[in-house]
Design an enzyme around this catalytic site. Structure first.
Site, PDB file in Angstrom:
ATOM      1  N   HIS A   1       0.971  -1.274  -0.022  1.00 52.86           N
ATOM      2  CA  HIS A   1      -0.116  -0.041  -0.017  1.00 52.86           C
ATOM      3  C   HIS A   1       1.077   1.141  -0.027  1.00 52.86           C
ATOM      4  CE1 HIS A   1       0.918  -1.077   4.241  1.00 52.86           C
ATOM      5  NE2 HIS A   1       0.651   0.254   4.540  1.00 52.86           N
TER       6      HIS A   1
ATOM      7  N   CYS B   1       1.902   3.816  11.373  1.00 53.56           N
ATOM      8  CA  CYS B   1       2.752   3.087  10.538  1.00 53.56           C
ATOM      9  C   CYS B   1       3.083   4.177   9.483  1.00 53.56           C
ATOM     10  CB  CYS B   1       2.292   1.824   9.675  1.00 53.56           C
ATOM     11  SG  CYS B   1       0.827   2.187   8.843  1.00 53.56           S
TER      12      CYS B   1
END
Length: 658
Positions: free
Chosen positions: A65, A177
């Site tokens: 991603h 993250c």
């Protein structure tokens, strides 16, 4: 807004054998659907994210991603591999691959949907339904939430265990993250489920792309332990100081949540808590625990310089304008508070000079204060500012402020390591630390290190004042090389800080140094702008667009305008920029150009001594850099074209951009 995923974005028979091939296959579906505008650019962003940390998860899941400027709207593509693809997960290849694409700007609503997906991936019934899906539309509907997965029959069995504990252990957690899309929410889900299984209350704050909602302060205060599962700096980390804390990467929160919960409980039983002194320290933001002292020292100094520059720019430009309007004797004008004539230009010049002098007077205290701040956070500000002001008092100047800031930060860190009774902790940052650290810094500056530093500062000032001939030219070339080596980075800032420090007590030599530094710093963006104009075919379309902006950035003394070119081709751009910068710095010193303003670029040329020769020095360096970068890029193009079998004209641009 289109649906997040459609049947066209699902491949239930993904034949790719590598993670790069899988990403390409799924990305091509996004391009076909009009969700991605540039396939190669988007895949480069995916690869960059993958390089930060593998995106494989336990349970046969791969979740590449990224956020990318090439994505038109939040999109998800799903592929199912029969043979499995290695995404770096500890338990082996992944058969379920989700490619998540978010626009660079991000959309909060869709990012929330993506976070929901991430949580679903921790549900075995959800992944099991995807593995058994026979049609793309059914898989897409399941991912969108149109068709909920069947709940396992034995799932409710865990509820009585959670109710059996009269006073459960309470944990607050942060997950984050680098992208803030997937791992952030998967770690949260994993920790919450592990907490339920262990009879522990877990409250998670997800610091993701959709923003974050702070945990209730009372909840944090009552918590028995803290888990920080993150790969980026935790925002407002100081909230958790003084509590048992486990600090790990975000993937640990996904893969071994039960171990983390057990570890924080063990720390609580031992009475082991985090140290308040290390939470939220500015120089530690984004730092690695293995950073060496030299790296940390550079960060401390750059913190001080970055806060100092606005004071330098404001004060220096006001003083330079005052000299331009009222002449160099304006510094002897009486205070405008006592004598100001509205219709006289000299009164206005005196006003500008006196305001600028006050602003410029903060230079050394601000430098020292924020070096200490970079080391020890807000408790370092008071002794840092005091030390900087004392450096001015004893004529230790710029060097004195630098040393005072380091001393202040070190003293505060030392005090914070002392074990303090809980009853006194509330007054430590407000009373005790400022008092003790200021006294200690004042003692050292007045009686120990101040006089030697003042003598060194005087020697440096005298040396600059006597610069002439070959020595001046060599210094100018060296400063030019430093300004152009990292284009606004640490070495550039060192050269700039050296020049600005001389303006605190200006003389002929220090004014020459300031002129050489600013002239050299203008060369890289101007040279790149000229090169893209003269030989545009050697540059990509994006670089040619950047070249238009580089004219203005270079003229404004914003060296960072050349960074896009250096990032794309450092081996050709940086040496070319350094050569031109060295030529400009040397010529500026040789011509005897002077500058009283620390910034402004071409817009302060009227304030420069020998302005025409100054412009000539900048032009000469720009031409040298331009010629070199064109030559080096031309040689590369000729080599690349010569190695091709049948080069076509339309391929030339692609060859150059590779």
């Amino acid at each position: 807004m289109s649906e997040l995923i459609t049947a066209e974005l699902v491949d239930l028979d993904l034949s790719a054998e590598t993670k790069d091939a899988a990403a390409r296959a799924l990305a091509e579906r996004m391009v076909t659907s009009g969700r991605v505008t540039d396939l190669e650019g988007f895949l480069a962003d995916v690869a960059a994210r993958e390089a930060q940390m593998p995106t494989g998860l336990d349970g046969g899941i791969g979740i590449p991603h990224c956020r990318s400027a090439h994505v038109t709207e939040p999109t998800l593509a799903f592929g199912r591999s029969a043979s499995g693809i290695d995404f770096g997960a500890p338990d082996g290849p992944a058969d379920l691959i989700f490619l998540i694409a978010a626009p660079a700007g991000g959309d909060a609503d869709h990012l929330s949907i993506l976070s929901t997906l991430a949580r679903h991936l921790m549900d075995e019934s959800f992944t099991g339904a995807l593995r058994s899906a026979t049609e793309g539309e059914a898989a897409a509907a399941l991912i969108r939430g149109d068709e909920p997965a069947d709940e396992p029959a034995d799932e409710p069995a865990a509820e009585p265990a959670a109710e059996s504990a009269p006073a459960p252990f309470r944990i607050v957690a942060i997950t984050s993250c680098p992208t803030g899309i997937a791992h952030t929410y998967m770690a949260a889900e994993s920790l919450e489920k592990a907490g339920q299984a262990a009879g522990v209350e877990v409250f998670v704050e997800t610091q993701g792309s959709a923003g974050f909602k702070r945990l209730d302060p009372q909840l944090v205060a009552d918590a028995d332990g803290v888990i920080l599962a993150h790969d980026v700096e935790v925002r407002e980390k100081e909230r958790f100081a003084g509590k048992p804390t486990v600090d790990v990467g975000v993937k640990a929160g996904i893969n071994r949540p039960a171990e983390l919960i057990a570890e924080v409980r063990e720390k609580a039983e031992r009475g082991e808590v985090s140290a308040p002194a290390r939470s939220g320290v500015p120089m530690d933001r984004g730092a690695d625990a293995t950073d060496r002292f030299a790296t940390r020292l550079r960060k401390w100094l750059m913190t001080g310089v970055s806060y100092m520059v606005p004071f330098v720019a404001a004060g220096g430009l006001l003083i330079a304008l005052a000299f331009a309007i009222g002449g160099y004797t304006i510094n002897k004008a009486p205070s405008v508070a006592e004598h100001f004539i509205w219709t006289e230009s000299t009164s206005w010049a005196a006003l500008l000079f006196q305001i600028g002098s006050v602003a410029f007077g903060f230079l050394v205290p601000v430098l020292a204060g924020f070096i200490a701040y970079g080391m020890a956070d807000r408790p370092g500000l008071v002794p840092g500012f005091v030390g900087g002001a004392l450096a001015l008092t004893i004529n230790a100047g710029f060097l004195g402020g630098l040393i005072a800031g380091l001393i202040a930060g070190a003293v505060v860190l030392a005090i914070q390591r002392v074990s303090i009774p809980p009853v006194l902790r509330g007054i430590m940052p407000v009373v005790v630390i400022p008092l003790i650290s200021s006294v200690f810094v004042g003692f050292l500056m007045f009686l120990v290190v101040g006089k030697p530093i003042a003598a060194l500062q005087k020697g440096l000032t005298d040396w600059l004042s006597g610069l002439s001939g070959a020595n001046a030219i060599i210094l100018g070339a060296l400063l030019g090389l430093m300004m152009c080596f990292d284009l606004g980075g640490p070495l550039n800032k060192v050269a700039y800080a050296f020049a600005v420090g001389g303006l605190a007590n200006p003389n002929e030599g220090s004014l020459k140094v300031m002129a050489a530094v600013m002239a050299a710093g203008m060369v890289p963006p101007l040279a790149m702008a000229l090169a893209t104009t003269v030989r545009g075919r050697l540059f990509t379309k994006a670089e040619r667009e950047n070249g238009k902006a580089a004219w203005v950035l270079g003229a404004s003394f914003i060296t960072e305008g050349a960074i896009p070119f250096a990032a794309a081709d450092p081996l050709r751009v940086i040496p070319s920029a350094m050569a031109g910068g060295a030529v400009t710095g040397a010529l500026s010193m040789a011509f005897g150009c002077t500058l009283r303003a620390p910034h402004g670029g071409i817009f302060v040329v009227p304030l420069i001594g020998q302005p025409l020769l100054y412009l000539l020095a900048i032009a000469a360096g720009t031409v040298v850099s331009t010629a070199l970068v064109i030559l080096l890029k031309g040689l590369r193009k000729a080599s690349a074209t010569g190695s091709a079998d049948t080069p076509a004209p339309e391929d030339a641009e692609v060859t150059v951009a590779a």
